[in-house]
Design an enzyme around this catalytic site. Structure first.
Site, PDB file in Angstrom:
ATOM      1  N   LEU A 112      -3.533   1.823  -5.337  1.00 47.00           N
ATOM      2  CA  LEU A 112      -2.452   1.830  -4.364  1.00 47.00           C
ATOM      3  C   LEU A 112      -3.066   1.627  -2.989  1.00 47.00           C
ATOM      4  O   LEU A 112      -4.206   2.040  -2.741  1.00 47.00           O
ATOM      5  CB  LEU A 112      -1.689   3.167  -4.387  1.00 47.00           C
ATOM      6  N   ASP A 113      -2.305   1.028  -2.086  1.00 42.82           N
ATOM      7  CA  ASP A 113      -2.772   0.896  -0.710  1.00 42.82           C
ATOM      8  C   ASP A 113      -3.060   2.264  -0.120  1.00 42.82           C
ATOM      9  O   ASP A 113      -2.446   3.276  -0.514  1.00 42.82           O
ATOM     10  CB  ASP A 113      -1.718   0.198   0.156  1.00 42.82           C
ATOM     11  N   LYS A 114      -3.947   2.299   0.850  1.00 43.61           N
ATOM     12  CA  LYS A 114      -4.313   3.550   1.512  1.00 43.61           C
ATOM     13  C   LYS A 114      -3.088   4.326   1.975  1.00 43.61           C
ATOM     14  O   LYS A 114      -2.989   5.539   1.785  1.00 43.61           O
ATOM     15  CB  LYS A 114      -5.226   3.252   2.703  1.00 43.61           C
TER      16      LYS A 114
END
Length: 241
Positions: free
Chosen positions: A73-75
């Site tokens: 997942l994106d940060k």
């Protein structure tokens, strides 16, 4: 299956500096599903700092090896993140993700919103800059990318959407929303948020269903709405269960 608390009597103390143990949504012999916090990268970046991959040892639950990430997942995206507990399980999960056989539902709060209550966004994508492969643009000659959406609520110039990525391209949901005229609230790359001091990306991996064993029901998990999204969600009609 909710994991037992490893800090309870009868379990040895576990070093958990990131507070991951209370964020376990599902645990079985094959996988873990955790609620990844917003702002925590899954891998170490060029600038260093805390990241999930360096702290997976706190999630062994008695196994000799650390679990491993089955996807990412994106940060700034919170919510359901899947870990394989051993190599065979990780290989199976990786194959399911690559084949787009895992059902994923995201929640987003967007600026404005679509006119229709449901629909499909079908816009091919490609990297904007070869030196920054994560920075994407709409490109008819790029890779196919398809997202289904459903409006869950509206209010205050915002719309609460359920997003289902049929394909799994980098930044697909963020770019698809922006290109459709309703950028995700708090997005500093594809939206209008400042690089620093914004409201936080209003995107979360809400739910996941994994058909790990064809002979059994899919493994499912649902993550709670993160704190930074709750005000905007409430403005669109969401109430905490």
């Amino acid at each position: 299956m909710q994991a037992p608390n490893p800090q309870s009597p009868g379990h040895p103390a576990v070093d958990d500096p990131l507070g991951l143990l209370p964020r376990v949504l599902h645990r079985d012999a094959m996988m873990l599903i955790i609620d990844k916090p917003a702002g925590l990268p899954v891998h170490k970046g060029p600038g260093g700092g805390a990241n999930l991959a360096d702290h997976l040892g706190s999630l062994r639950f008695g196994l000799p090896r650390d679990p491993e990430l089955a996807h990412r997942l994106d940060k700034e995206t919170s919510g359901c993140l899947v870990l394989g507990r051993h190599r065979k399980a990780l290989a199976r999960l990786t194959d399911l993700f690559k084949a787009n056989q895992i059902d994923k539902t995201y929640w987003a709060v967007v600026e404005g919103g679509p006119q229709a209550e449901t629909g499909t966004i079908d816009l091919a994508m490609a990297p904007r800059d070869p030196k920054r492969g994560w920075w994407m643009k709409i490109d008819p000659k790029g890779q196919p990318a398809v997202t289904r959406f459903q409006v869950l609520g509206r209010g205050g110039g915002l719309t609460w959407l359920a997003l289902e990525p049929v394909t799994g391209r980098t930044h697909q949901l963020r770019l698809h929303c922006q290109a459709s005229g309703f950028p995700i609230l708090g997005d500093p790359i594809y939206g209008h948020a400042p690089r620093r001091g914004g409201p936080g990306l209003h995107l979360m991996a809400r739910a996941i269903a994994i058909p790990f064993d064809a002979r059994k029901p899919a493994v499912t998990a649902t993550a709670p709405a993160p704190g930074h999204m709750q005000g905007a969600l409430a403005a669109c009609g969401w109430t905490e269960a």
